[in-house]
Design a protein around this motif. Structure first.
Motif, PDB file in Angstrom:
ATOM      1  N   ASP A   1      -1.841   1.372  -0.892  1.00 51.73           N
ATOM      2  CA  ASP A   1      -2.934   2.157  -0.804  1.00 51.73           C
ATOM      3  C   ASP A   1      -2.621   3.296  -2.477  1.00 51.73           C
ATOM      4  OD1 ASP A   1      -0.763   2.865  -0.108  1.00 51.73           O
ATOM      5  OD2 ASP A   1      -1.502   3.576   1.276  1.00 51.73           O
ATOM      6  N   TYR A   2      -1.690   2.428  -3.380  1.00 52.43           N
ATOM      7  CA  TYR A   2      -1.407   3.658  -4.034  1.00 52.43           C
ATOM      8  C   TYR A   2      -0.906   3.190  -5.436  1.00 52.43           C
ATOM      9  CZ  TYR A   2      -2.453   7.581  -2.079  1.00 52.43           C
ATOM     10  OH  TYR A   2      -2.498   8.508  -0.849  1.00 52.43           O
TER      11      TYR A   2
ATOM     12  N   ALA B   1       1.487  -0.223   3.213  1.00 48.04           N
ATOM     13  CA  ALA B   1       0.861   1.017   2.762  1.00 48.04           C
ATOM     14  C   ALA B   1       2.035   2.606   2.954  1.00 48.04           C
ATOM     15  CB  ALA B   1      -0.359   1.252   3.163  1.00 48.04           C
TER      16      ALA B   1
ATOM     17  N   ASN C   1       0.430   5.087   4.071  1.00 48.63           N
ATOM     18  CA  ASN C   1      -0.747   5.686   4.672  1.00 48.63           C
ATOM     19  C   ASN C   1      -1.198   6.798   5.037  1.00 48.63           C
ATOM     20  OD1 ASN C   1      -2.485   2.754   5.403  1.00 48.63           O
ATOM     21  ND2 ASN C   1      -0.738   2.204   6.407  1.00 48.63           N
ATOM     22  N   VAL C   2      -1.646   7.832   3.627  1.00 50.78           N
ATOM     23  CA  VAL C   2      -1.324   8.800   4.344  1.00 50.78           C
ATOM     24  C   VAL C   2      -1.948   9.216   5.166  1.00 50.78           C
ATOM     25  CG1 VAL C   2      -2.793  11.259   2.621  1.00 50.78           C
ATOM     26  CG2 VAL C   2      -0.922   9.769   1.587  1.00 50.78           C
ATOM     27  N   ASN C   3      -3.836   8.566   5.696  1.00 46.20           N
ATOM     28  CA  ASN C   3      -4.633   8.258   6.305  1.00 46.20           C
ATOM     29  C   ASN C   3      -4.200   7.326   7.148  1.00 46.20           C
ATOM     30  OD1 ASN C   3      -6.574  10.929   5.868  1.00 46.20           O
ATOM     31  ND2 ASN C   3      -7.005   9.861   3.809  1.00 46.20           N
TER      32      ASN C   3
ATOM     33  N   ASP D   1      -5.540   4.474   7.968  1.00 46.00           N
ATOM     34  CA  ASP D   1      -6.119   3.080   7.152  1.00 46.00           C
ATOM     35  C   ASP D   1      -6.147   2.944   5.631  1.00 46.00           C
ATOM     36  OD1 ASP D   1      -8.561   5.038   6.864  1.00 46.00           O
ATOM     37  OD2 ASP D   1      -9.590   3.993   7.895  1.00 46.00           O
ATOM     38  N   ASP D   2      -5.913   3.615   4.911  1.00 47.16           N
ATOM     39  CA  ASP D   2      -5.375   3.592   3.896  1.00 47.16           C
ATOM     40  C   ASP D   2      -4.972   2.168   3.497  1.00 47.16           C
ATOM     41  OD1 ASP D   2      -6.578   6.381   3.539  1.00 47.16           O
ATOM     42  OD2 ASP D   2      -4.579   7.341   2.908  1.00 47.16           O
ATOM     43  N   GLY D   3      -3.919   1.567   4.074  1.00 45.61           N
ATOM     44  CA  GLY D   3      -3.640   0.547   3.459  1.00 45.61           C
ATOM     45  C   GLY D   3      -4.645  -0.276   3.546  1.00 45.61           C
TER      46      GLY D   3
ATOM     47  N   LYS E   1      -7.789  -0.050   4.027  1.00 43.27           N
ATOM     48  CA  LYS E   1      -9.154   0.416   2.950  1.00 43.27           C
ATOM     49  C   LYS E   1      -8.671  -0.036   1.227  1.00 43.27           C
ATOM     50  CE  LYS E   1     -11.542   4.529   4.755  1.00 43.27           C
ATOM     51  NZ  LYS E   1     -10.682   5.872   5.226  1.00 43.27           N
ATOM     52  N   ALA E   2      -7.374   0.032   0.959  1.00 45.33           N
ATOM     53  CA  ALA E   2      -6.910  -0.605  -0.058  1.00 45.33           C
ATOM     54  C   ALA E   2      -7.286  -2.226  -0.520  1.00 45.33           C
ATOM     55  CB  ALA E   2      -5.362  -0.465  -0.150  1.00 45.33           C
TER      56      ALA E   2
ATOM     57  N   GLN F   1     -10.652  -2.777  -1.289  1.00 48.63           N
ATOM     58  CA  GLN F   1     -10.961  -2.641  -2.571  1.00 48.63           C
ATOM     59  C   GLN F   1     -10.378  -3.905  -3.457  1.00 48.63           C
ATOM     60  OE1 GLN F   1      -9.825   1.328  -3.531  1.00 48.63           O
ATOM     61  NE2 GLN F   1     -10.721   1.444  -5.338  1.00 48.63           N
TER      62      GLN F   1
END
Length: 179
Positions: free
Chosen positions: A125-126, A151, A153-155, A157-159, A161-162, A165
């Motif tokens: 995610d980053y 990920a 995963n601060v949130n 599902d960030d991974g 979502k990434a 994307q």
């Protein structure tokens, strides 16, 4: 030339590290099992100075010349042809491997006649996301090896979502067994 990019598989991003991605070390055996499938292997490292604006957003991690900044102990680094250091200044975040300060990654890949870039590492995610998006933008056929990324995963599902994307941007999502 088929190239593997290993993004930031460093101690601080694995279990016990100050900014550990859950299961970060799980990418190590996957990466080690696929290195022989590539013509060229490159890697990036977060390489932050002790003081940087980046640490206003994140806890201090991957500080230059520390254990946390070293590659994970079990990662096979013998086959890495080039390491790209990023986030080396006091004002830059250095999420993408293409932001390396020691070697211009665009020029390096061009000289090596790279056409396909397979992306693995931490964090989905980053740094993986930024590196994969820059790879697509640079015109490389870009694959993201989904079982070789993790990920932060601060949130929660960030991974996911990434990954979506990256797919939407033109990356091809693939597993290590399908390389």
């Amino acid at each position: 030339m088929k190239t593997l990019l290993i993004v930031d598989v460093q101690n601080d991003f694995c279990t016990g590290g100050v900014l550990a991605a859950k299961g970060g070390e799980e990418v190590v055996p996957v990466i080690n099992s696929i290195v022989d499938k590539f013509d060229l292997i490159i890697a990036s490292k977060d390489w932050h100075p002790k003081q940087t604006k980046h640490f206003n957003k994140w806890p201090p991690h991957c500080v230059q010349h520390t254990y946390g900044a070293a590659f994970h102990t079990n990662l096979n680094i013998d086959k890495i042809d080039q390491i790209f250091f990023k986030g080396t200044g006091t004002l830059d975040d250095g999420y993408s491997a293409f932001e390396a300060t020691n070697v211009n990654m665009y020029e390096y890949l061009s000289k090596q006649e790279v056409s396909q870039l397979y992306v693995s590492g931490i964090a989905t995610d980053y740094c993986v996301l930024s590196s994969a998006l820059d790879s697509v933008q640079a015109g490389y056929t870009t694959y993201v090896i989904t079982d070789a990324v993790r990920a932060v995963n601060v949130n929660p599902d960030d991974g996911d979502k990434a990954l979506q994307q990256m797919k939407d941007a033109g990356c091809i999502l693939i597993t290590s067994e399908n390389i």
